[in-house]
Design a protein around this motif. Sequence first.
Motif, PDB file in Angstrom:
ATOM      1  N   SER A  83      -2.587  -7.818  -3.477  1.00  0.00           N
ATOM      2  CA  SER A  83      -3.733  -7.030  -3.114  1.00  0.00           C
ATOM      3  C   SER A  83      -4.690  -7.618  -2.041  1.00  0.00           C
ATOM      4  CB  SER A  83      -4.565  -7.279  -4.373  1.00  0.00           C
ATOM      5  OG  SER A  83      -5.151  -8.574  -4.677  1.00  0.00           O
ATOM      6  N   THR A  88     -12.008  -0.622   2.075  1.00  0.00           N
ATOM      7  CA  THR A  88     -11.166  -1.830   1.378  1.00  0.00           C
ATOM      8  C   THR A  88     -11.237  -3.088   2.222  1.00  0.00           C
ATOM      9  OG1 THR A  88      -9.074  -1.050   2.644  1.00  0.00           O
ATOM     10  CG2 THR A  88      -9.515  -0.080   0.571  1.00  0.00           C
ATOM     11  N   ALA A 137      -2.304  -1.651   5.781  1.00  0.00           N
ATOM     12  CA  ALA A 137      -2.796  -0.449   4.820  1.00  0.00           C
ATOM     13  C   ALA A 137      -2.601   0.757   5.236  1.00  0.00           C
ATOM     14  CB  ALA A 137      -4.074  -0.927   4.002  1.00  0.00           C
ATOM     15  N   ILE A 184      -1.531   1.943  -3.771  1.00  0.00           N
ATOM     16  CA  ILE A 184      -2.228   3.041  -3.701  1.00  0.00           C
ATOM     17  C   ILE A 184      -1.960   4.444  -3.079  1.00  0.00           C
ATOM     18  CG2 ILE A 184      -4.598   3.409  -2.334  1.00  0.00           C
ATOM     19  CD1 ILE A 184      -5.383   0.296  -2.637  1.00  0.00           C
ATOM     20  N   TRP A 211       0.717  -1.076  -0.056  1.00  0.00           N
ATOM     21  CA  TRP A 211      -0.185   0.117   0.027  1.00  0.00           C
ATOM     22  C   TRP A 211       0.780   1.245   0.214  1.00  0.00           C
ATOM     23  CZ3 TRP A 211      -3.022  -3.992  -0.162  1.00  0.00           C
ATOM     24  CH2 TRP A 211      -4.360  -3.862  -0.238  1.00  0.00           C
TER      25      TRP A 211
END
Length: 416
Positions: free
Chosen positions: A117, A329, A144, A27, A23
């Motif tokens: 993921s 998420t 994350a 992201i 992460w």
Amino acid sequence: MPETPFYGWRIVAACMAFVSVSWSLGIFGMGVYVYALTESRGFSIGTVSTAVTTAYVVSAVLMVGVGRFIARRGPRPVVAVGVLAMTVGVTAMPHCQQPWQVHAAFLTLGLGMACLSTNTVGSTLAPWFERHQGRAMSTAMLGASIGGMTGTPLLMAGIRAWGFQATMALAAVIAVVVVLPLAAFVLKTRPQDMGQLPDGMPATEQGQSAQAIRWNLKEAIATRQFRSHVMAFGLGLMVQVGFLSHHVPIAIPVLGPRGAAAAVFSAAVAAFLGRLLLARYADQVDIRKVGACVFLLAAASLVCMALLPGPWALMATSVSFGLTVGNVTTLAPMILRREFGAASFGVVFGLAATLNQLSMALGPTVYGLLRAAFGSYGPALLLCGLLNLGAGMAIVWGGRRPLTAPHGVARVRSAN
């Protein structure tokens, strides 16, 4: 003879560690890449935003395959390939001179994101937990938030101190050093391989559970639960990822580079706290209703951010939106894991994640194109607030009827 500790919690810790890396560079790193490539390399925000979308599309296309592979062969090779691909992508970014090179770097990053993921985490943990699957998943996904709290500020600080190229090279080395040993020595496929059972329960307590029920894709797609999940999280994740990819450019004009890093850090801290609450209560609440509340809070945050653009308001709405980031998420795999069971999770969530991520991939481009068209992020924030409202309505609609298991095996509730 003392009882052997349940190995599943080591798997949770390993997932938390590799998620914090993925992460950070995936992201949460996107906003840094958008800023660095436009400011220091002269690429247009439209070009870089479209390249970010390329990464998410590639990741989405690979999702079903990742879930199937982990179900058959375990998570080790997937995680190893993922960290290597991700590090190649981020190392290549500072060397890009042409738009096609930017797209190639983000394409490679997308391969790494698919292998590291939420689907990978859920598929890895699915065989290990039944009673405590909500706590296990939400605990692993704390990584994350750790990635958000540490990744963006460290990347921004590194770029200021050492430059874009050196910072990306150092980040790649750290990622490999952290994740490859986890893949090689810690991750395992099933508790039975360690002489244990899910949740560490005695064999006499295992009994029959939803873990034995298997869904094929046709059966899953026919359910209201699956369709509403795809609709809600497709919209919610599109909004969220688009915002995260542009959070730094949104904040810099109001807060400056250091203030923008502080806003991202504060949002990540809020996401961490939100995930802690979910980890504590995940196995005791109706997670579809929790999901609706999360989407509504996200909608309110974006609308307020658009209408109240001052520095204090921007910081406050960054925090309130951050409270929703972790739980969106985390709730996505938790809902399908609870409703469709462990045996079907890799396939069912793999398809849902693919569809969600194809929608999600549009987020950075939507923000970028609306910013280019209107000269500010206000219209994009207002539109995305409305989309989150729709997501909240969809997730509630999906839980209004009980889920009937395939072939009439049994009836299971859609949520606690």
